[in-house]
Enzyme design. Structure first.
Site, PDB file in Angstrom:
ATOM      1  N   LYS A 134       0.861  -1.189   0.000  1.00  0.00           N
ATOM      2  CA  LYS A 134       0.000   0.000   0.000  1.00  0.00           C
ATOM      3  C   LYS A 134       0.893   1.233   0.000  1.00  0.00           C
ATOM      4  O   LYS A 134       1.909   1.272   0.707  1.00  0.00           O
ATOM      5  CB  LYS A 134      -0.885  -0.028   1.257  1.00  0.00           C
ATOM      6  CG  LYS A 134      -1.948   1.065   1.319  1.00  0.00           C
ATOM      7  CD  LYS A 134      -2.799   0.941   2.590  1.00  0.00           C
ATOM      8  CE  LYS A 134      -3.909   1.969   2.679  1.00  0.00           C
ATOM      9  NZ  LYS A 134      -4.711   1.839   3.911  1.00  0.00           N
TER      10      LYS A 134
ATOM     11  N   SER B 235      -9.677   2.027   3.097  1.00  0.00           N
ATOM     12  CA  SER B 235      -8.799   2.756   2.193  1.00  0.00           C
ATOM     13  C   SER B 235      -7.834   1.864   1.413  1.00  0.00           C
ATOM     14  O   SER B 235      -7.352   2.267   0.370  1.00  0.00           O
ATOM     15  CB  SER B 235      -7.971   3.770   2.999  1.00  0.00           C
ATOM     16  OG  SER B 235      -7.117   3.108   3.898  1.00  0.00           O
TER      17      SER B 235
ATOM     18  N   SER C 207      -9.854  -0.205   7.338  1.00  0.00           N
ATOM     19  CA  SER C 207      -9.265  -0.027   6.010  1.00  0.00           C
ATOM     20  C   SER C 207      -8.618  -1.263   5.395  1.00  0.00           C
ATOM     21  O   SER C 207      -8.286  -1.254   4.214  1.00  0.00           O
ATOM     22  CB  SER C 207      -8.227   1.100   6.047  1.00  0.00           C
ATOM     23  OG  SER C 207      -8.868   2.339   5.944  1.00  0.00           O
TER      24      SER C 207
END
Ligand SMILES: [Mg+2]
Ligand SMILES: [Zn+2]
Lengths: 492, 102, 476
Positions: free
Chosen positions: A80, A155, A179
């Site tokens: 990420k 997210s 997330s």
């Protein structure tokens, strides 16, 4: 053409470690898939083709030289883009950090490299991990591989979508209020948020320091178990990462559930929920009952306050954590401003998207003079009550069970204009974040929406630092669930 | 929860954000929605509850006073949009209210 | 109406650690800008602070010495404000639970001893350095993250002079504790003041102003004198004092307004989520207590008692711990406190001041000086000669005897050596001897001068006078 993208991480590591296949072959397979498919998915912000091949070759060389193979030898991973990687851009999907290259590796990245993993690139997210749909990314658009008109969740949308589309075997995400788990649920993959303090945050770009935790995504539980074994454990660079022993999570997966008890928190089911989702979760509960596990209702009376508490605590911390992006030392700077304050204000307003600005404002407000007690301090107290709910529940049961998300993947644009609606996506996941307890989302079924099958996630939560128990309980369901390992037809 | 425009402006300034009038108005509405939502916490009796800052109970984490190798001036300055010699350069500080801090 | 001045001081002392408060960057002054900076003190995305254990222990040591009450539980907080010398745009500090509260600093005033109470002591990190130029401000982060201790006094100080004494005493204590090098020019000791005035006899405090940017002890005294005068004049003229933060300008010797109350900051303090709290370790505190050095004030009193020194001499000696150590070593070797004190406060101090060197670099060690003083004490060397020998010691490692020899020898105190010379003079100057015996007492000086002439000035005056009397009395 082989099917490495359908292999579990430990199978790849085993095959590469024994010399059966080379890490380079595996890496090239994934790079080719990314090249071919990621235009549609949009999971990656950066693909490090050259770097990945070099890492893979280094792994192969070490193995050929007889060095003991690392536990993730040749496993292709995606990171990420709020986790720092030396030499590769790290942007948080924000224009304010566009082009920023970290001079250091996050501790988790270092551990992955040391374990022989091959880093393919950086994955999209909601800007600064603020969002539940990936639509707040300032730099890219990620879709749900099960329906390209729908969001992957957020997210860590890029991380979930990459695994769902078979573009990486393992990805790292970060979870502040859901997330990792929510996008895992929406994309039909496994996503684990470890206990707060289990995995080093050093190198994770902070959103809310007291909540943020890095965790893995994989197609199956063995993948997240293997990765957690590599990531977990004390780090002297992170004062909040504690010295608790790290078991072999992969080796202990298949334990018996004898004597285990699972709790169903009634309050979680009082929220509005997609009917198909509650059916899937009820079927999952039945699987456990059939295994002889006692399933009981437990009270979690402060659940309904979790979202309010979460948004106050997280954004108060965020308003401070994101203060450093002012254009002075690195990152975007407005060049027209003639005066310092103007330069900072413009740089930030140009660099941050709407949602980030909104949250900074909310957090600043909650901490500001005259409002601190009524908002921030109050939220800290409710946080304590929420933790007490969990402590009390875990006196009775070994794990809690509920849906990960009350709704399946929603359409792009559906919630963007209404921040409050987006915030409610975290309703099932935020309490565990506030309490700091470990939680996992596991695929547990599908719901049909407009002719599409959309995945449903089962949310399991357990006691602090008992990921072993959590993974074992999740695994028992996984082996009995017929939909395990199913991939979206669209991208195959 | 009602927010004055002046309050939103003040918060924007504290946050170092430059908002247009229409942005201010839009944020004001959204912030009011959120603050109204979080007001549900006001109903709880929290008199005797200790605030919880950390998710994990750990204390006395220290590092030894051993030096490490700094980055090096060039790498420190690598990311800035404006440097002068070995320093970061920023536009002049006009607002004297911020000249010195404690 | 008569006014009195009320002052409280906030002192920031840089802790004498090797590395910064929350990262391993070395702490050094005067290096290439931005060369002592790492991702942590640069505030790069993703970094985390970790507390320097030495910084915490030095802070504890200070608080124990100041008699503070140590908090059983303490934590760090973030103080949020934007400034380019503060890379994270928040300072890690301590807000509502400082590690130490209370305590005091003893000072001497014309009215006697006074104890200045402390509000609190807390730990925090320093900001970088900012230089303003017409084309922009320049940021150097070498200092950013340096560990600081903030020591806040109660408004117990009643004059600029007291404020200065307090600072001097505090500085000495920090030096004795070896927790701060207290170099005001390099900024390792900094001070802000809160000052108000009120009519004598009034209980409530007047409106205070905060004064910043005072860079020396004399600067503090001057700035406070100026500000007290300004406030009193304002009140006498019927004006009101406005709460404000003022900047002292050393060059112009006046203050200017930096910010007023309406512009007060909203620092949005909140607990630092990246750091875990600290629980007091009672064993560690006992260990620190056991290892505390003798503090300057105790030493000052002991010097007066043990060496029979004046308050002033003792004060001059203890001002610098190393000088006091030098003195104690010297006094022990010579066995004469006063003599040692005279030499240290005069000759030795003069050399140190002239050459601007610390005691450790004094060219004459206490051991070497003690040899010289032993000769002075025994009368083998005159004071004048000893001064000359000391001067030559500064530039030579030769032995004491060689140096004395080179300068024409030492004092002659041996009566058996001197007696023949006195007898010689008695023989040569029969007229003078006769005059003396006839009652002309003053003529003794002439006789004395003749004898000293024969010794080329090296005769011990007392012994010579004694021998003259002896011979006069013997009547021969
Ligand atoms: Mg301070
Ligand atoms: Zn550093």
């Amino acid at each position: 053409m082989s099917d490495f993208h359908c292999w579990a991480a430990d199978r790849i590591a085993g095959a590469v470690g024994s010399g059966e296949v080379t890490a380079e072959t595996v890496a090239r397979h994934f790079l080719e898939r990314i090249d071919r498919l990621d235009d549609k998915v949009g999971a990656f912000l950066q693909v490090d083709t050259q770097g990945a091949i070099e890492q893979a070759r280094a792994v192969d060389r070490d193995i050929a030289a007889g060095k003991p193979p690392g536990p993730m030898s040749g496993v292709p991973v995606g990171i990420k883009d709020n986790i720092c990687t030396r030499g590769l851009p790290t942007t948080c999907a924000s224009r304010i950090l566009e082009g920023f290259v970290s001079p250091y590796d996050a501790e988790v990245v270092k551990r992955l490299r040391d374990a022989g993993a091959v880093i393919l690139g950086k994955l999209n997210l909601d800007e600064f991990a603020m969002g539940s749909s990936c639509e707040n990314s300032g730099l890219g658009r990620t879709v749900n591989p099960w329906d390209p008109d729908r969001v992957p969740g957020g997210s860590s949308g890029g991380s979930a979508a990459a695994v769902a589309a078979g573009l990486a075997t393992i990805t790292l995400g970060s979870d502040t209020g859901g997330s990792i788990r929510q996008p895992a649920a929406l994309c039909g993959v496994v996503g684990l948020k470890p206990t707060y303090g289990r995995v080093s945050r050093f190198g994770l770009i902070a959103f809310a320091s007291s909540l943020d935790q890095i965790g893995p995504f994989a197609m199956d539980i063995s993948g997240v178990a293997l990765t957690l074994s590599v990531l977990a454990g004390e780090d002297p660079q992170d004062s909040t990462c504690i010295a608790a022993s790290v078991p072999d999570y992969l080796g202990t997966l298949e334990g018996s559930l004898e004597g285990k008890k699972i709790g169903i928190p009634r309050e979680y089911f009082e929220f509005e929920m997609h009917a198909g989702i509650s059916q899937c979760v009820e079927r999952a509960a039945q699987v456990y009952r059939d295994l002889g596990v006692e399933v009981v209702e437990v009270p979690m009376p402060h659940t309904k306050h979790a979202i309010a508490t979460y948004y106050l605590v997280a954004n108060a911390e965020a308003s401070s954590n994101l203060a450093r992006y002012d254009g002075v030392h690195y990152g975007h700077r407005n060049q027209e401003a003639k005066e310092l304050v103007e330069m900072s204000c413009r740089s930030r307003s140009e660099g941050f998207g709407d949602e980030v600005q909104r949250r900074i404002m909310l957090g600043t407000f909650a901490l500001s003079s005259g409002y601190y007690d009524a908002y921030y301090l109050r939220a800290l107290k409710v946080r304590q009550l929420i933790r007490q709910d969990f402590d009390a529940a875990f006196e009775q049961v070994d794990a809690l069970l509920c849906p990960t998300s009350p709704i399946p993947a929603f359409r792009m644009g559906e919630k963007v204009e209404d921040p409050m609606q987006m915030y409610l996506c975290d309703i099932m996941t935020a309490p565990a974040s506030l309490a700091g307890v470990p939680a996992i989302s596991v695929p547990c079924g599908f719901v049909e929406e407009e002719g599409r099958s959309l995945p449903v996630g089962l949310h399991l939560v357990s006691r602090p630092f008992e990921e072993e128990t959590l993974l074992g309980i999740a695994r028992a369901f996984e082996v009995r669930y017929e939909g395990s390992g199913r991939m979206p037809a669209e991208v195959l | 929860m009602e927010l004055e425009v002046s309050t939103v402006k003040h918060i924007a300034h504290l946050s170092r954000l430059e908002l247009s009038d229409s942005e201010l108005e839009r944020f004001r509405g959204q912030l009011m929605d959120i603050l109204t939502f979080v007001e549900s916490l006001a109903d709880l009796d929290l008199e005797s509850v200790q605030p919880r800052v950390h998710a994990v109970e750990v204390t006395n984490q220290f590092r030894a006073d051993h030096p490490h190798e700094p980055l090096g001036t060039e790498e420190v300055l690598a990311g800035t949009a404006d440097r002068q010699g070995d320093t970061f350069r920023v536009p002049v500080v006009v607002d004297t209210e911020d000249v010195l801090e404690d | 109406m008569e006014y009195e001045v009320v002052v409280g001081l906030e002192v920031h002392a840089q802790l004498a650690t090797r590395t910064k408060m929350f990262c391993g960057c070395p702490v050094r002054f005067g290096e290439r800008p931005n060369s002592l900076v790492c991702p942590i003190c640069l505030g790069l995305p993703g970094v985390l602070p970790v507390v320097n254990e030495s910084a915490y222990h030095m802070s504890l040591r200070t608080a124990v010495a100041l008699g503070c009450e140590l908090a059983s539980f303490t934590k760090f907080d973030r103080k949020n404000y934007y400034y380019p010398d503060l890379p994270k745009n928040y300072q890690i500090s301590q807000y509502d639970l400082p590690f130490a509260e209370g305590g005091s600093v003893p000072i001497s005033t014309p009215g006697g001893e006074k104890s200045i109470r402390l509000v609190r002591v807390h730990m925090e990190e320093d900001a970088g350095k900012l230089v303003h130029t017409p084309l922009g401000s320049l940021v150097d982060l070498n200092r950013a993250g340096t560990p600081l201790m903030e020591i806040v006094s109660e408004p117990d100080l009643s004059s600029p002079e007291e404020a200065r004494s307090y600072l001097e005493e505090l500085k000495r204590m920090l030096e004795y504790l070896e927790v701060c090098d207290c170099n005001m020019e390099e900024g390792s000791l900094r001070c802000d003041a809160n000052l108000s005035v009120r009519p004598v006899g009034q209980k409530e405090l007047g409106v205070k102003t905060e004064i910043k940017n005072m860079n020396s002890f004399s600067g503090v005294e001057k700035a406070l004198t100026y500000e007290a005068g300004r406030q009193i004049r304002t009140l006498v003229a019927g004006g009101v004092i406005e709460q404000a933060t003022l900047l002292w300008h050393e060059d112009r010797e006046e203050t200017s307004v930096m910010r007023t109350k309406e512009h007060a900051h909203d620092y949005r303090y909140f607990p630092e989520p990246d750091l875990s709290p600290i629980v007091l370790d009672a064993k560690k505190v006992e260990q620190i207590r056991g290892e505390l050095p003798e503090l300057p004030r105790t030493r000052w009193q002991r010097f007066q008692a043990d060496y029979d020194l004046s308050e002033y001499d003792a004060e001059v000696l203890i001002r610098d711990r190393a000088l006091a150590d030098y003195f104690e070593d010297l006094a022990g070797r010579v066995g004469q406190g006063k003599l040692a004190a005279n030499w240290v406060t005069n000759q030795v101090s003069a050399v140190l001041n002239e050459r601007k060197i610390p005691v450790a670099e004094c060219p004459v060690s206490s051991d070497r000086l003690s040899e010289l003083l032993l000769r002075v004490d025994s009368g083998d060397l005159s004071k004048g000669m000893a001064g000359k020998v000391f001067d030559s010691m500064l530039g030579s490692d030769a032995s004491l005897d060689q140096l004395i020899e080179k300068l024409g020898g030492g004092q002659i105190s041996d009566p058996d050596t001197l007696r023949p010379l006195v007898e010689e003079v008695f023989g040569e100057q029969a007229k003078i001897v006769e005059d003396i015996r006839g009652g002309k007492d003053k003529a003794k000086n002439a006789l004395f001068g003749k004898v000293m002439g024969k010794t080329r000035g090296r005769g011990n005056p007392e012994v010579v006078r004694g021998l003259i009397e002896e011979l006069l009395a013997s009547g021969s």
